[in-house]
Design an enzyme around this catalytic site. Sequence first.
Site, PDB file in Angstrom:
ATOM      1  N   LYS A 168       0.850  -1.189   0.000  1.00  0.00           N
ATOM      2  CA  LYS A 168       0.000   0.000   0.000  1.00  0.00           C
ATOM      3  C   LYS A 168       0.884   1.237   0.000  1.00  0.00           C
ATOM      4  O   LYS A 168       1.407   1.639   1.035  1.00  0.00           O
ATOM      5  CB  LYS A 168      -0.924  -0.003   1.222  1.00  0.00           C
ATOM      6  N   GLY A 212      -7.548  -3.437   2.010  1.00  0.00           N
ATOM      7  CA  GLY A 212      -8.656  -3.319   2.949  1.00  0.00           C
ATOM      8  C   GLY A 212      -8.180  -3.501   4.375  1.00  0.00           C
ATOM      9  O   GLY A 212      -6.988  -3.711   4.636  1.00  0.00           O
ATOM     10  N   SER A 240      -6.970  -5.094   7.285  1.00  0.00           N
ATOM     11  CA  SER A 240      -6.457  -6.469   7.486  1.00  0.00           C
ATOM     12  C   SER A 240      -5.117  -6.462   8.213  1.00  0.00           C
ATOM     13  O   SER A 240      -4.062  -6.563   7.589  1.00  0.00           O
ATOM     14  CB  SER A 240      -6.294  -7.165   6.126  1.00  0.00           C
ATOM     15  N   ALA A 266      -2.120  -8.013   9.989  1.00  0.00           N
ATOM     16  CA  ALA A 266      -1.512  -9.342   9.917  1.00  0.00           C
ATOM     17  C   ALA A 266      -1.706 -10.114  11.215  1.00  0.00           C
ATOM     18  O   ALA A 266      -1.954 -11.325  11.203  1.00  0.00           O
ATOM     19  CB  ALA A 266      -0.024  -9.207   9.601  1.00  0.00           C
ATOM     20  N   LYS A 292      -4.503   6.314   3.185  1.00  0.00           N
ATOM     21  CA  LYS A 292      -4.997   6.243   4.571  1.00  0.00           C
ATOM     22  C   LYS A 292      -3.840   6.116   5.554  1.00  0.00           C
ATOM     23  O   LYS A 292      -3.969   6.472   6.738  1.00  0.00           O
ATOM     24  CB  LYS A 292      -5.997   5.092   4.740  1.00  0.00           C
ATOM     25  N   ASP A 321     -10.358   0.656   5.752  1.00  0.00           N
ATOM     26  CA  ASP A 321      -8.934   0.596   6.063  1.00  0.00           C
ATOM     27  C   ASP A 321      -8.509   1.785   6.915  1.00  0.00           C
ATOM     28  O   ASP A 321      -7.619   1.674   7.769  1.00  0.00           O
ATOM     29  CB  ASP A 321      -8.128   0.562   4.759  1.00  0.00           C
ATOM     30  N   SER A 331      -1.324  -0.959  14.225  1.00  0.00           N
ATOM     31  CA  SER A 331      -0.919  -0.089  13.120  1.00  0.00           C
ATOM     32  C   SER A 331       0.443   0.541  13.375  1.00  0.00           C
ATOM     33  O   SER A 331       0.617   1.329  14.310  1.00  0.00           O
ATOM     34  CB  SER A 331      -1.964   1.019  12.917  1.00  0.00           C
ATOM     35  N   ASN A 373       1.817   2.703  11.459  1.00  0.00           N
ATOM     36  CA  ASN A 373       1.685   4.130  11.167  1.00  0.00           C
ATOM     37  C   ASN A 373       1.202   4.890  12.401  1.00  0.00           C
ATOM     38  O   ASN A 373       1.748   5.944  12.751  1.00  0.00           O
ATOM     39  CB  ASN A 373       0.704   4.334  10.008  1.00  0.00           C
ATOM     40  N   GLU A 396       4.712   2.658   6.151  1.00  0.00           N
ATOM     41  CA  GLU A 396       4.442   3.037   4.768  1.00  0.00           C
ATOM     42  C   GLU A 396       3.974   4.488   4.644  1.00  0.00           C
ATOM     43  O   GLU A 396       4.221   5.158   3.638  1.00  0.00           O
ATOM     44  CB  GLU A 396       3.388   2.107   4.157  1.00  0.00           C
TER      45      GLU A 396
END
Length: 336
Positions: free
Chosen positions: A105, A133, A135, A137, A188, A241, A251, A253, A277
């Site tokens: 992404k 979407g 998700s 891990a 996002k 997402d 997350s 991020n 990312e």
Amino acid sequence: MADIAILGSGGFGLSLAVMCSNAGHTVTVWSKFQDEIDTIKRTGELKAKLPGVKLPEKVALTTDISCVKGKDLIIMGIPTSFCRDVCERAAKYADGRSIVVNTAKGLEAGSLKTMSQVMEETFPNNRYAILTGPSHAEELARGIPTTIVVASPDREVSYYVQNTLTNRTFRIYVNDDVLGCELGGSLKNIIALAAGVSDGLGMGDNTKAALMTRGIREISVLGAALGAKTETFAGLSGIGDLIVTCCSMHSRNRRAGILIGQGVSPEEAVERVGTVEGYACTRNAYKLAKKMGIEMPITEQLYKVLFEGGKAINAISALMDRPSKNETESDFLGQK
């Protein structure tokens, strides 16, 4: 059942390997890092990327990228910055019948291309799709119900991926808007970083809700300018997402953003957390917005914090002090 190669032994690549293997598929995981392969073979897991999740013994592990030959699906679980290089290497061995599926992404640095554009250039003889979407891990690997979207220029490919990978804990919807799905999944991450900064500053739910809502607005505006369908951003690859990435401690991020809000330098925050990312994507999206003449105030303020030494608290003030507007960016006479 399908014969699947998963390129990348990071958290998401391994979670897909666990899920696909448990669903009865034949799975081979490739990594360029011999030490990661050795660790998984020795311990049955990779604690650094997916702690506590055992990889099924029947999953094959290799550092030989020719493993893609003859596969039904080649799933790219590679961070955006390394995607082109790995695609170029794998394409030398891939059969034309293999479908290439990307999960990264982000936008490519320099070219500002999406990953599907990268795949078109590196796999000219293969059909492709993207999976995107909400998700994490950590949840996917543990069989927690997850719903995402597949998008491809070829609907037959989308249906094949949907029918092949869908199982009792992994539900896939088809969307024909490849560009919109990619942009939603990529951009996002910027808003999630900003939401994390807000959390690190000690702001409340009101602030985060505003960032998320106005964030999906600016993602939609850029997406529409590039040719995406605005309704895509109301779906799994957009709002779906965005919610999971802004609100969860899974997350990276958000975690990196929290550190930045607490005063840690952006560079150190990224080093501590790992692959973030949204960090590179902020720079790429900022450049793309400037190129397109699109106003993206949250992205612009985050860019100043990440790359120009701006203070996070000043970014919040700058956003709050912007000129008053109507929510749809139009006045009551319908004029811009």
